[in-house]
Write a protein that holds these residues in place. Structure first.
Motif, short mmCIF file in Angstrom:
data_model
loop_
_atom_site.label_atom_id
_atom_site.label_comp_id
_atom_site.label_asym_id
_atom_site.label_seq_id
_atom_site.Cartn_x
_atom_site.Cartn_y
_atom_site.Cartn_z
N SER A 65 0.79 -1.23 0.00
CA SER A 65 0.00 0.00 0.00
C SER A 65 0.82 1.29 0.00
CB SER A 65 -0.94 -0.03 1.19
OG SER A 65 -0.30 -0.58 2.32
N SER A 66 2.08 1.25 0.39
CA SER A 66 2.93 2.45 0.35
C SER A 66 4.37 2.04 0.63
CB SER A 66 2.48 3.49 1.40
OG SER A 66 2.79 3.04 2.70
N GLY A 67 5.27 2.98 0.43
CA GLY A 67 6.67 2.73 0.77
C GLY A 67 6.87 2.62 2.28
N SER A 68 6.07 3.36 3.03
CA SER A 68 6.16 3.27 4.50
C SER A 68 5.68 1.90 4.97
CB SER A 68 5.31 4.36 5.15
OG SER A 68 5.63 5.62 4.64
N ASP A 69 4.53 1.44 4.43
CA ASP A 69 4.04 0.12 4.80
C ASP A 69 5.01 -0.97 4.37
OD1 ASP A 69 1.81 1.18 5.99
OD2 ASP A 69 0.51 0.89 4.26
N THR A 96 17.16 11.59 6.18
CA THR A 96 16.22 10.80 5.40
C THR A 96 14.82 11.36 5.61
OG1 THR A 96 15.39 8.53 4.99
CG2 THR A 96 15.83 9.12 7.27
N PHE A 97 13.85 10.72 4.93
CA PHE A 97 12.45 11.04 5.14
C PHE A 97 11.97 10.36 6.42
CE2 PHE A 97 7.90 10.00 4.05
CZ PHE A 97 7.44 11.29 4.14
N THR A 98 11.02 10.97 7.08
CA THR A 98 10.57 10.50 8.40
C THR A 98 10.15 9.03 8.44
OG1 THR A 98 9.02 10.91 10.20
CG2 THR A 98 8.20 11.38 8.00
N ALA A 99 9.62 8.50 7.32
CA ALA A 99 9.11 7.12 7.33
C ALA A 99 10.16 6.12 7.78
CB ALA A 99 8.59 6.75 5.93
N THR A 100 11.41 6.33 7.38
CA THR A 100 12.47 5.37 7.72
C THR A 100 12.61 5.20 9.23
OG1 THR A 100 13.62 6.39 5.82
CG2 THR A 100 14.80 4.68 7.02
N PRO A 148 19.77 1.06 5.32
CA PRO A 148 20.40 2.08 4.48
C PRO A 148 19.36 2.68 3.53
CG PRO A 148 20.92 -0.12 3.66
CD PRO A 148 20.15 -0.31 4.94
N VAL A 149 19.50 3.96 3.24
CA VAL A 149 18.54 4.66 2.37
C VAL A 149 19.25 5.11 1.10
CG1 VAL A 149 17.01 6.67 2.18
CG2 VAL A 149 17.21 5.46 4.37
N ASP A 150 18.70 4.76 -0.05
CA ASP A 150 19.26 5.18 -1.34
C ASP A 150 18.80 6.61 -1.63
OD1 ASP A 150 20.23 2.60 -1.47
OD2 ASP A 150 18.82 1.94 -3.02
N ALA A 174 17.01 -2.55 2.57
CA ALA A 174 17.35 -1.39 1.76
C ALA A 174 16.10 -0.54 1.53
CB ALA A 174 17.95 -1.83 0.43
N ASP A 175 16.13 0.72 2.00
CA ASP A 175 15.03 1.65 1.73
C ASP A 175 15.30 2.28 0.37
OD1 ASP A 175 13.17 3.65 1.49
OD2 ASP A 175 13.46 4.46 3.51
N ALA A 176 14.69 1.67 -0.66
CA ALA A 176 14.89 2.13 -2.04
C ALA A 176 13.66 2.90 -2.52
CB ALA A 176 15.17 0.94 -2.94
N ALA A 177 13.01 3.62 -1.60
CA ALA A 177 11.81 4.39 -1.96
C ALA A 177 12.09 5.34 -3.11
CB ALA A 177 11.29 5.16 -0.74
N GLN A 178 13.35 5.84 -3.18
CA GLN A 178 13.68 6.84 -4.21
C GLN A 178 14.49 6.24 -5.36
OE1 GLN A 178 15.46 10.26 -2.28
NE2 GLN A 178 13.91 10.32 -0.67
N SER A 179 14.85 4.96 -5.27
CA SER A 179 15.86 4.47 -6.22
C SER A 179 15.39 3.31 -7.09
CB SER A 179 17.11 4.04 -5.47
OG SER A 179 16.83 2.95 -4.62
N THR A 198 10.32 -0.28 -1.70
CA THR A 198 10.25 0.92 -2.54
C THR A 198 8.87 1.56 -2.43
OG1 THR A 198 10.86 1.87 -4.68
CG2 THR A 198 9.55 -0.15 -4.73
N SER A 199 8.76 2.75 -3.02
CA SER A 199 7.53 3.54 -2.93
C SER A 199 7.08 3.94 -4.33
CB SER A 199 7.79 4.81 -2.11
OG SER A 199 6.76 5.77 -2.31
N PHE A 200 5.76 3.96 -4.52
CA PHE A 200 5.20 4.45 -5.78
C PHE A 200 4.38 5.72 -5.56
CE2 PHE A 200 5.27 -0.31 -6.49
CZ PHE A 200 6.50 -0.29 -7.14
N ALA A 203 5.33 11.32 -6.85
CA ALA A 203 6.53 12.06 -7.23
C ALA A 203 7.80 11.21 -7.28
CB ALA A 203 6.74 13.24 -6.27
N LYS A 204 7.71 9.94 -6.93
CA LYS A 204 8.91 9.08 -7.00
C LYS A 204 9.19 8.74 -8.47
CE LYS A 204 8.90 9.02 -2.57
NZ LYS A 204 9.45 8.62 -1.32
N PRO A 205 10.39 8.24 -8.79
CA PRO A 205 10.69 7.98 -10.21
C PRO A 205 9.64 7.10 -10.89
CG PRO A 205 12.70 7.85 -8.92
CD PRO A 205 11.57 8.04 -7.93
#
Ligand SMILES: *Cc1c(COP(=O)(O)O)cnc(C)c1O
Length: 400
Positions: A65-69, A96-100, A148-150, A174-179, A198-200, A203-205
């Motif tokens: 449901s999300s990158g945080s979940d 990093t972003f707060t979710a991590t 680790p956060v990318d 690996a927190d690849a929400a942005q990568s 990862t996150s969708f 605004a993510k890639p």
């Protein structure tokens, strides 16, 4: 255009151009969902998971449901949390972003904040080792995992971190929400760590039209547990609840949007790389310029590393090369007056956030992140940024 007409504002992220380009395919995909009516766990979810697994170098992908979940589910799947009076410690970069950080506390563990490296904003192994030894010496929490956060799309070098973690029997998520879409030495994100999230977020890639995310596992076993936790801890039988879970599913409609967007994702990643290269060529001169009240340092990538360029982030110093938040803010105002939006990711490191400050050692404890928070600025970055816009942005930076 006459010289007196103001130039139109450049979008920071341009989802409108992308949706115009993909509209027929998105409409077709959404129409199919409306026709079959399986809004939850419809066939698009499985189809998307196959595609994501392919992109992730053969990983087992579970859409959530999300990158945080995704992060929370990964922690639960690894049994990170703690019981009785002993909580697990999870090491996370403070920049990093707060979710991590938030998911660590939601899982019942304690976050331990680690500094990042000046040059690439990624987790600093020396700081990680110092914080690890401090936790061991204090003896109140059990070191269990590192996330680790990318950051900005650049994949963390997995090898040294994996070796460091294995020697201490720590899990790596690996927190690849942005990568998503990035790679290192030909290995794509998703295959670089045992568990990748990862996150969708739009605004993510790779973004959907709402919230979405995924967990990618290189082994089938944690993937099966992740799948179960995503749906309330069910076993294959829906009313057999075998573990604590959550409602962490991705909607069929979001999967449909992502399938449409994946048809051009390769091209979009190449376009992002071209934008980053264009910025680099134009801006490197400003790093030593004496004509501007600011000096900017451009993000550089090592050979063999392909960032997904979620953000193009500069470090800004004053004319004498000293860190200065005022100079960074002056540059932002100078760009804003020319219709060029910027953003600061992130203005305050996590160890100084009111919600988490009791877990850190206060101001001065993680100096690189604290300095970066005052100095970073992210420029417009998206696959549809054309040469004209690039020239306009870079000329404005070079001409105070
Ligand atoms: C966006 C982001 C997340 C959270 O993703 P959501 O889909 O918004 O929940 C987690 N970590 C990092 C580094 C992010 O940038």
């Amino acid at each position: 255009m006459t010289p007196t007409q103001p130039s139109p504002r450049i979008p920071f992220v341009d989802l409108a151009t992308q949706s115009r380009r993909l509209r027929p395919e998105i409409d077709r995909r959404i129409g199919e969902v409306l026709d079959h009516g399986r809004y939850v766990m419809g066939p698009e979810v499985g189809e998307l998971e196959k595609e994501l697994g392919r992109w992730g170098g053969g990983a087992s992908a579970v859409a959530v449901s999300s990158g945080s979940d995704a992060l929370l589910i990964a922690l639960l799947a690894l049994g990170v949390g703690g019981g009785g009076n002993q909580r697990d410690a999870v090491f996370v970069p403070t920049f990093t972003f707060t979710a991590t950080a938030e998911v660590v506390l939601l899982a019942g563990a304690v976050p331990v904040f680690v500094d990042v490296r000046e040059e690439d904003f990624l987790i600093d192994l020396e700081s990680l080792d110092r914080e690890y030894e401090a936790v061991r010496a204090a003896g109140v929490a059990t070191p269990k995992a590192v996330i680790p956060v990318d950051l900005f799309g650049l994949p963390v070098a997995e090898q040294p971190l994996a070796e460091w973690a294995a020697a201490r029997e720590l899990e790596v998520i690996a927190d690849a929400a942005q990568s998503f879409g990035a790679s290192r030495d030909g290995s794509p994100v998703g295959s670089l760590a045992p568990i990748t999230t990862t996150s969708f977020y739009p605004a993510k890639p790779l973004g959907c039209y709402g919230d979405g995310g995924a967990v990618l596992c290189t082994e089938p076993e944690p993937a099966a547990v992740v799948r179960s936790i995503r749906e309330h801890g069910q076993s294959a039988d829906r009313y057999d609840i075998v573990r604590l879970g959550v409602n962490g599913r991705l909607d069929s409609l979001q999967a449909a949007v992502l399938l449409a967007k994946l048809t051009v994702f390769e091209q979009e990643l190449a376009a992002r790389r071209a934008v980053a290269a264009g910025y680099g060529e134009r801006l490197r001169a400003v790093s030593s310029s004496t004509a501007t009240p600011w000096r900017v340092s451009t993000p550089e990538t090592d050979a063999g590393v392909e960032s997904s360029w979620a953000q193009y982030t500069l470090r800004v110093d004053d004319a004498a090369g000293r860190p200065s938040a005022d100079t960074r803010d002056a540059l932002r105002a100078h760009l804003d007056r020319a219709g060029i939006p910027t953003a600061v990711y992130y203005p305050r490191p996590m160890h100084l956030q009111p919600a988490y400050e009791s877990y850190g050692l206060g101001a001065g404890s993680l100096p690189v992140s604290e300095s970066l928070a005052d100095r970073v600025v992210s420029l417009p970055m998206h696959p549809y940024l054309d040469q004209g816009a690039l020239d306009r942005i870079c000329e404005r930076i070079a001409n105070p």
